[in-house]
Design an enzyme around this catalytic site. Structure first.
Site, short mmCIF file in Angstrom:
data_model
loop_
_atom_site.label_atom_id
_atom_site.label_comp_id
_atom_site.label_asym_id
_atom_site.label_seq_id
_atom_site.Cartn_x
_atom_site.Cartn_y
_atom_site.Cartn_z
N LYS A 1 0.70 -1.52 0.20
CA LYS A 1 0.33 -0.33 -0.15
C LYS A 1 0.59 0.87 -0.42
O LYS A 1 1.23 1.34 0.73
CB LYS A 1 -1.24 0.30 1.56
CG LYS A 1 -2.08 1.03 1.07
CD LYS A 1 -1.60 2.38 2.58
CE LYS A 1 -2.19 3.68 2.65
NZ LYS A 1 -1.69 4.53 0.72
N CYS B 1 14.13 11.64 5.88
CA CYS B 1 13.62 10.72 7.59
C CYS B 1 15.36 11.60 7.96
O CYS B 1 15.52 12.23 9.18
CB CYS B 1 13.58 9.77 7.25
SG CYS B 1 14.36 8.57 6.67
N GLU C 1 9.56 16.96 14.82
CA GLU C 1 10.22 17.27 13.82
C GLU C 1 9.81 18.16 12.60
O GLU C 1 7.63 17.87 12.75
CB GLU C 1 9.52 15.65 12.99
CG GLU C 1 9.89 15.37 10.92
CD GLU C 1 9.83 13.77 11.30
OE1 GLU C 1 8.61 13.24 11.06
OE2 GLU C 1 11.32 13.16 10.47
P1 NDP Z 1 2.33 8.64 7.58
O1 NDP Z 1 1.87 8.10 8.63
O2 NDP Z 1 1.28 9.77 6.84
O3 NDP Z 1 1.97 7.97 6.33
C1 NDP Z 1 3.00 6.40 5.68
C2 NDP Z 1 1.79 5.25 4.54
O4 NDP Z 1 0.89 4.75 6.08
C3 NDP Z 1 1.20 6.28 3.95
O5 NDP Z 1 1.12 5.25 3.00
C4 NDP Z 1 -0.19 6.50 4.26
O6 NDP Z 1 -1.07 6.50 4.09
C5 NDP Z 1 0.04 4.61 5.46
N1 NDP Z 1 -0.99 5.37 6.39
C6 NDP Z 1 -1.83 6.65 7.56
N2 NDP Z 1 -2.80 6.06 8.10
C7 NDP Z 1 -2.17 5.35 8.16
C8 NDP Z 1 -3.24 4.15 9.25
N3 NDP Z 1 -4.30 4.70 10.62
N4 NDP Z 1 -3.30 3.22 8.49
C9 NDP Z 1 -1.98 2.48 8.71
N5 NDP Z 1 -1.79 2.83 7.37
C10 NDP Z 1 -2.09 4.38 7.50
O7 NDP Z 1 4.01 9.51 6.89
P2 NDP Z 1 4.05 10.13 5.34
O8 NDP Z 1 3.23 9.80 4.39
O9 NDP Z 1 3.72 11.49 5.70
O10 NDP Z 1 5.47 10.38 5.83
C11 NDP Z 1 6.63 11.07 6.09
C12 NDP Z 1 6.94 10.54 7.45
O11 NDP Z 1 7.99 9.35 7.76
C13 NDP Z 1 8.05 11.20 8.48
O12 NDP Z 1 7.38 11.59 9.70
C14 NDP Z 1 9.19 11.01 8.20
O13 NDP Z 1 10.10 10.81 8.98
C15 NDP Z 1 8.67 9.62 7.20
N6 NDP Z 1 10.12 8.69 6.85
C16 NDP Z 1 10.30 7.65 8.07
C17 NDP Z 1 11.42 7.36 6.90
C18 NDP Z 1 12.48 6.34 7.96
O14 NDP Z 1 13.26 5.53 7.09
N7 NDP Z 1 12.50 6.65 9.23
C19 NDP Z 1 12.29 7.35 5.95
C20 NDP Z 1 10.87 7.78 5.51
C21 NDP Z 1 10.00 8.54 5.91
P3 NDP Z 1 -1.74 7.53 3.29
O15 NDP Z 1 -0.25 8.15 2.06
O16 NDP Z 1 -2.94 7.08 2.16
O17 NDP Z 1 -2.46 8.76 3.74
#
Ligand code: NDP
Length: 482
Positions: A172, A281, A384
């Site tokens: 997903k 990140c 963040e």
């Molecule tokens: P989100 O947590 O909003 O979303 C991440 C994924 O989770 C998306 O596919 C999202 O879907 C999905 N999601 C959202 N809500 C739910 C739920 N309730 N249950 C299951 N899945 C869900 O993060 P972002 O996409 O905004 O990404 C940014 C974040 O990612 C930052 O905090 C960053 O630090 C972190 N990150 C961490 C990395 C690491 O390796 N440590 C690397 C890259 C990013 P949808 O898009 O449809 O909302």
């Protein structure tokens, strides 16, 4: 407008609805329509993956290696085209997009080799006449949930080890950037792997992500994204008895000591704070600078920032593309205001700007922001932001710098700029981050070594490299009477 469907059981399947994929560099540019699935699609995809698992998990390492190698070869051959798509949908520059696509191809190639290298152990038993074998086996159907900021590399570094070690997958991707994940799914589909081994279900996280996390047919969830969503997933997985791996946020420190090479320290700080629009990140967002170098460092960083060209991600001459979305832009701008209200001083950038390169069309453009006179307790140094916003904390000496660097609930990446072997060595040992950089930006990692953090940044086994097998396999201990 091209329609892009979900891939379920080897069939391209329309969603109940579709959503447009918008270019953040040019809001009038719609890249395509992408299916929005629902929980029933997740059920069908998980059932297909479960049905494919017995054959795939016993298909033999040569077949799996060949499939991954073929996928990697096509990704690498199409890196320019796919890199352009990535830049168009996510907003990182075209060069960065091509680099990310190449990384995805290299990851598939690496895991094509890794599945040939999976090994076990043979030990004597403490009971005479018995042999003990320890082997690794696939875990079953894995759910992969990925964020928007690395739309092809993060799916790749989860899918490749999952498939290499014999698991079946339901991916997903982030709803904001489905294009790169769809293109990757298309390549995987055409590689000839059996129907159901890999499935793509696009749609909102609250629907598709939650359905995956709750699904009894899913054995494990690997998630990259925000802390809030990640913690909810961990709690649900614990309740449902699923294996879980989380990579989440960061508040990565970049320490600059008095003895640093000034030019080098400024360049690596500019790179890791602002390039890729700060949407990594591993980006650093806290610059921790010792007293004597502080004035010269700030002046030189301001001069460096003045040269940064913010513009269309795909235009020649762009250093930094747009912020990914309206919501993220508002968050970035609001943190600049929060920091100012708490007493930090805006020393450069910080506002919404027009596009400086390319079409000049409307997009989510922001001038990178530098906030000085900030203190460790301010929200800007604790939460963040995930944008091109850096704050500077002035400290007396190395000892105080280390304390401030570790004074965070996160622990993903940390950097130090110094010419002192003593301080570099001490920092590598005492930084409470999963990844430590000496005279290098906090962002920028290799694909064949472990990736991950400590404290609030990560949970569960490391991703990437040889260490990926820890999550994507389960260990079996077998006893044989000789
Ligand atoms: P989100 O947590 O909003 O979303 C991440 C994924 O989770 C998306 O596919 C999202 O879907 C999905 N999601 C959202 N809500 C739910 C739920 N309730 N249950 C299951 N899945 C869900 O993060 P972002 O996409 O905004 O990404 C940014 C974040 O990612 C930052 O905090 C960053 O630090 C972190 N990150 C961490 C990395 C690491 O390796 N440590 C690397 C890259 C990013 P949808 O898009 O449809 O909302």
């Amino acid at each position: 407008m091209q329609q892009h469907n979900n891939l379920i059981n080897g069939q391209w399947t329309a969603g109940q609805t579709a959503a447009p994929n918008i270019n953040p560099s040019d809001l009038s540019d719609v890249i395509g329509e992408y299916a929005q699935g629902n929980a029933a699609d997740v059920d069908t995809a998980v059932a297909a993956a479960a049905a494919a698992f017995p054959a795939w998990s016993t298909s033999g390492i040569q077949a799996r290696s060949d499939a991954l190698d073929k996928i990697g070869t096509e990704i690498l051959a199409r890196k320019e085209e796919l890199g352009d798509l990535l830049a168009r949908e996510e907003g990182k520059t075209r060069a960065e997009g091509i680099g990310e696509v190449a990384r995805a191809g290299q990851i598939f190639k690496f895991f094509a080799g890794e599945c040939l290298r999976l090994s076990g152990e043979t030990l004597p038993s403490v009971r005479p006449g018995i042999g003990v074998e320890i082997t690794r086996e696939p875990i079953g159907v894995v759910g992969l949930i990925t964020p928007w900021n690395f739309p092809i590399a993060i799916p790749a570094w989860k899918i490749a080890p999952a498939l290499a070690f014999g698991n079946c997958v339901v991916l997903k991707p982030a709803d904001l950037v489905p294009g790169s994940a769809w293109a990757l799914a298309d390549i995987i589909h055409r590689s000839g792997i059996p129907a159901g081994v890999f499935n793509l279900v696009m749609g909102p996280g609250r629907v598709i992500g939650e359905a995956l996390v709750q699904h009894p047919g899913i054995a494990a969830i690997s998630f990259t994204g925000s802390v809030g969503v990640g913690r909810g997933i961990a709690a649900a997985c614990a309740q449902n008895g699923k294996k879980v791996q989380l990579e989440m946020g960061g508040k990565n420190p970049q320490v600059v000591l008095d003895d640093a090479d000034l030019t080098q320290a400024v360049e690596l700080s500019a790179q890791s704070c602002f390039y890729s629009t700060g949407q990594r990140c591993t980006a650093s967002s806290r610059l921790i600078v010792t007293d004597k170098i502080y004035p010269a460092f700030i002046e030189a960083l301001q001069a460096r920032m003045a040269k940064i060209k913010v513009g269309d991600a795909r235009a020649a001459g762009t250093d930094i593309g747009p912020v990914v979305s309206q919501t993220q832009l508002e968050q970035d701008l609001s943190y600049v205001e929060i920091a100012k209200a708490e007493g930090a001083v805006l020393a450069a950038g910080g506002g919404r700007v027009a596009c400086h390169t390319g079409s000049g069309k409307e997009g989510f453009y922001m001038q990178p922001a530098l906030l000085v006179d900030s203190t460790a307790g301010m929200r800007i140094n604790r939460e963040e932001v995930f944008g091109p916003v850096a704050s500077v904390i002035r400290v007396r000496d190395y000892e105080e710098a280390l304390l401030v660097a570790n004074d965070t609930e996160f622990g993903l990446s940390a950097g130090i700029a110094t010419t002192s072997l003593k301080y570099a060595t001490h920092f590598k040992r005492h930084s409470q981050a999963g990844m430590v950089m000496v005279n290098l930006p906090t962002a920028g990692v290799d694909y064949h070594v472990p990736f991950g953090g400590r404290k609030g940044s990560s949970y569960g086994p490391r991703e990437q490299g040889r260490y990926a097998q820890e999550f994507y396999t389960t260990v079996k201990t077998a006893y044989t009477l000789a």
